[in-house]
Design a protein around this motif. Sequence first.
Motif, mmCIF file in Angstrom:
data_model
loop_
_atom_site.group_PDB
_atom_site.id
_atom_site.type_symbol
_atom_site.label_atom_id
_atom_site.label_comp_id
_atom_site.label_asym_id
_atom_site.label_seq_id
_atom_site.Cartn_x
_atom_site.Cartn_y
_atom_site.Cartn_z
ATOM 1 N N VAL A 117 0.838 -1.207 0.000
ATOM 2 C CA VAL A 117 0.000 0.000 0.000
ATOM 3 C C VAL A 117 0.871 1.255 0.000
ATOM 4 O O VAL A 117 0.627 2.211 -0.750
ATOM 5 N N GLY A 118 1.913 1.246 0.848
ATOM 6 C CA GLY A 118 2.795 2.398 0.919
ATOM 7 C C GLY A 118 3.494 2.673 -0.403
ATOM 8 O O GLY A 118 3.551 3.822 -0.862
ATOM 9 N N ILE A 119 4.036 1.629 -1.037
ATOM 10 C CA ILE A 119 4.706 1.786 -2.336
ATOM 11 C C ILE A 119 3.734 2.306 -3.379
ATOM 12 O O ILE A 119 4.059 3.193 -4.184
ATOM 13 N N TYR A 120 2.533 1.769 -3.347
ATOM 14 C CA TYR A 120 1.550 2.149 -4.354
ATOM 15 C C TYR A 120 1.159 3.627 -4.227
ATOM 16 O O TYR A 120 1.060 4.345 -5.219
ATOM 17 N N PHE A 121 0.958 4.070 -3.004
ATOM 18 C CA PHE A 121 0.605 5.467 -2.817
ATOM 19 C C PHE A 121 1.758 6.387 -3.200
ATOM 20 O O PHE A 121 1.532 7.501 -3.697
ATOM 21 N N LEU A 122 2.976 5.947 -2.981
ATOM 22 C CA LEU A 122 4.118 6.737 -3.414
ATOM 23 C C LEU A 122 4.119 6.893 -4.929
ATOM 24 O O LEU A 122 4.426 7.969 -5.459
ATOM 25 N N LEU A 123 3.784 5.834 -5.648
ATOM 26 C CA LEU A 123 3.706 5.907 -7.108
ATOM 27 C C LEU A 123 2.612 6.869 -7.552
ATOM 28 O O LEU A 123 2.792 7.656 -8.489
ATOM 29 N N VAL A 124 1.467 6.806 -6.886
ATOM 30 C CA VAL A 124 0.365 7.706 -7.230
ATOM 31 C C VAL A 124 0.780 9.161 -7.023
ATOM 32 O O VAL A 124 0.541 10.027 -7.880
ATOM 33 N N ILE A 125 1.383 9.407 -5.874
ATOM 34 C CA ILE A 125 1.827 10.770 -5.574
ATOM 35 C C ILE A 125 2.887 11.226 -6.574
ATOM 36 O O ILE A 125 2.889 12.373 -7.026
ATOM 37 N N ALA A 126 3.780 10.293 -6.945
ATOM 38 C CA ALA A 126 4.830 10.647 -7.896
ATOM 39 C C ALA A 126 4.240 11.061 -9.240
ATOM 40 O O ALA A 126 4.674 12.054 -9.844
ATOM 41 N N ILE A 127 3.230 10.307 -9.705
ATOM 42 C CA ILE A 127 2.580 10.662 -10.972
ATOM 43 C C ILE A 127 1.951 12.041 -10.865
ATOM 44 O O ILE A 127 2.070 12.880 -11.769
ATOM 45 N N SER A 128 1.282 12.280 -9.745
ATOM 46 C CA SER A 128 0.624 13.568 -9.554
ATOM 47 C C SER A 128 1.643 14.712 -9.553
ATOM 48 O O SER A 128 1.422 15.759 -10.179
ATOM 49 N N VAL A 129 2.752 14.508 -8.871
ATOM 50 C CA VAL A 129 3.765 15.558 -8.783
ATOM 51 C C VAL A 129 4.378 15.837 -10.149
ATOM 52 O O VAL A 129 4.541 16.996 -10.564
#
Length: 859
Positions: A385-397
């Motif tokens: 879950v943590g890795i996945y949310f980091l990826l989502v945030i990275a795309i957004s940024v």
Amino acid sequence: MKKRFFHLFLLLFLSVASYSSDSTKTYLQWSQLPVIPSPVGFAGSFAGVSNGALVVAGGSNFGAGTPWNGGVKTWYDKIYVLEQPNGAWKEVGRLPHPLAYGVSCTWQDGVIIAGGSDAEKHYNEVLLLRYKNGRIDTEHLPALPAPVANACGLVIGSKMYIAGGITTPTATHAEKNFWVMDLAAPAAQRSWKALEPWPGPARMLAVAGTQEGAFYLISGASLSKQPGDSTVRRTYLKDAYKFIPGKGWSRIADLPRSVAAAPSPAFTTGQTHLLLFGGDNGNYFEQNAALQEKHPGFSREVLMYNSLTDSWSTIGNVITDKKADAASNPLASTWAPVTTTAVVWNGNLVLPGGEVRPGTRTNRVLMATPVQPPGGFHLFDWTIVGIYFLLVIAISVIVSRNMQRTTSGFFLGGGKIPWWAAGLSIFGSKLSALTFIAIPAKAYATDWVYLLNNVMIVVVAPIVVYFYLPYFRKLKLTSVYEYLNIRFNRQVKWLGSLTFVLFQVSRLGIVIYLPALVLSAVTGINIFICIIGTSLITTAYSVSGGIEAVVWTEVMQVGVLLGGALATLFFIAGSLDGGATQLFNEAMDHDKFRLAITDWTITEPVLWVVFVGGFLTQLVTYSSDQVVVQRYLTTSTEKEAKKSIYTNAILVIPASLIFFSVGTALWVYYRHHPAALNPHGRTDDVFPWYISNQLPSGLAGLVIAGLFAATMSTISSSMNSIATVITTDFYQSARPASTDRQRFVFARWTTVILGALGCLIAVYMVYLRNASIWDQYIKIIGLFGGCLAGMFVAGIFFPRVHSAGIIIGFVVSAISLYFIQAAGIINFFLYPAAAVFICVLVAWLTSTIWPKEAINNRQ
């Protein structure tokens, strides 16, 4: 080769599955209340709750002895009250005479006692006991049609039901009576009425139960006597029946053993479960006289019935305080009471006194407190879950760095989103949380009748492409409701925009609530913490990125959503002994694949209702919902926008099949593993509960991460669309001289406020406790969206309709729909149809009778 690869893939999943046996879970926390003030206690007492106090009346015992050592059975008339769980029992009155073994129920502020017996006869009297100001007030109610004891019964709504029993102390057969009385009727009109009895044998000592307004008759014992034989024999029964008012009786699954004389009524928990405690299985009945004090006692097992899968399971035992009982009897810790009333007091189950083995009473008062066990989420899942949310945030940024800091960039992404990304984004925004949770839950609880509602987008898509899209693209809109200003006037635009905002804010609460429900079920974290946390994270994410970041995040999530659901479906099939074949055959045998109800009623989801309602529901969404329209306005050309609409329509079909199949697979799985269900859970919890407790570690984390990331994107897109409408249609109208920068800042602050408002609505939905979240969502679409869609239908297809006519049509439609819903005269699927029809018809009639020229002349 492909087949071998599939088998290896499935074997890998099965081998790493971290299955947690639900037999180790604790669903009830047992404790003891102060003992009843009697040295040996009572069996057959009446019990209930009056004005917040626990009331126990009457009962019988053998004094200090047993039937085998000179004890004489004695009946009592004393009434005791316990005002607080940690208080002391008080004697507050007496019954008109000694009495036991009748039916007792809590109703409003009193305890109803019906029938019963003493040493000489059985009674038909019915009394209402009220505890008030330290004393008992007794009111006589209409007597039963005949004397009866050892019957079962309960109150459903305002109606009291009583079934079975025996009419005399020397009865040689049990009764098959089934009576009902409406307690809410005026006193002069109250009377007992005989209803059609159940189709099985007559019985006494049965257990009553209720779930969703139905009456359950469970187990018990029948009596028989052979000619020339003076012995009355008992047959212990394992059959059970369900009575639905207006529909009659049906047989449900047999119990694994008899539970004759178990505490009645059964404990209703969750939305689909009944719990039964102990009971006499009859194994030692013929040996009672020989065993005497060596009788091992009655069963301690807690049986659970699931009304959806029609299955029984054992989920634990009645646990008593061994230390407290050891002094009186070393066997006491293995006893569970029978012939006692089960009382719900402050949400807890209370078993006052009872018989713990033939001839032996107890003065103990057991209390069971429902416990919500945490899910089986592990460290590896949290890592995923943590890795996945980091990826989502990275795309957004990454995407937001290139975003134009203008309203056009924030709302439309500069018109540079490719058609396939816009199509995937439409799909993800409309189907994420509701698809992942509500559709499997609906298919699990019912069948595939709602499938047609989803696939109607295939019919609606060409209409949107050829009639609506050209208008929206040609006018170069930012808010779709600007069309209403161009077609009618500014007041109509404001009315449409305000309706959209109300509808979307309501939806926003649902899409915040659903993922919080998942996280709470999976991790055991308090649902309010989940709601607040989800709202804060998503609001921050929505403010920092524009529509472009939202779209690209959703593109990634769609693959994860469908992949996770498909992997879950394969996993469930692989966990069944017969695999996919067993899943399909069992579902077919129980009509779980039913696609339509062929009837002409207007109040049920029959074929024509779902067809018409589904068509209008999809038309509402894809023609007047800013969330969807805004996405196909982000593409560069009208041709690209058409492709995005068709991409979404095509994706809906396989996605719907996958998620309906998951729901059906869950039903088959839990039919064979009923003990694995959470007895206190809601129907909408079923898929999250399975993810948490049955999927292998890692896959569970991936599925939940995908769901949450996609859901947050849905929330952010809703916020973005609402902010678009408020900024474009209201703020810009109120401040026409404002700069684009000021509108951009205003839109971001609006998003913050929307996050807080959505959070509050989600908290409200926790208390709403709807049986189906999907039903609630469709109702909201009908109430808010139908009238709005009617404005667009009238504007595009009826040139005669003018602004005054459409406003009158909208108001009449909204008022009519309110009363239609309150009266319940049509199924909620038809709310959009009724709204659109009334709005267009009234608008057209008004414009015809009162033409635009006449209005202009009067002005």
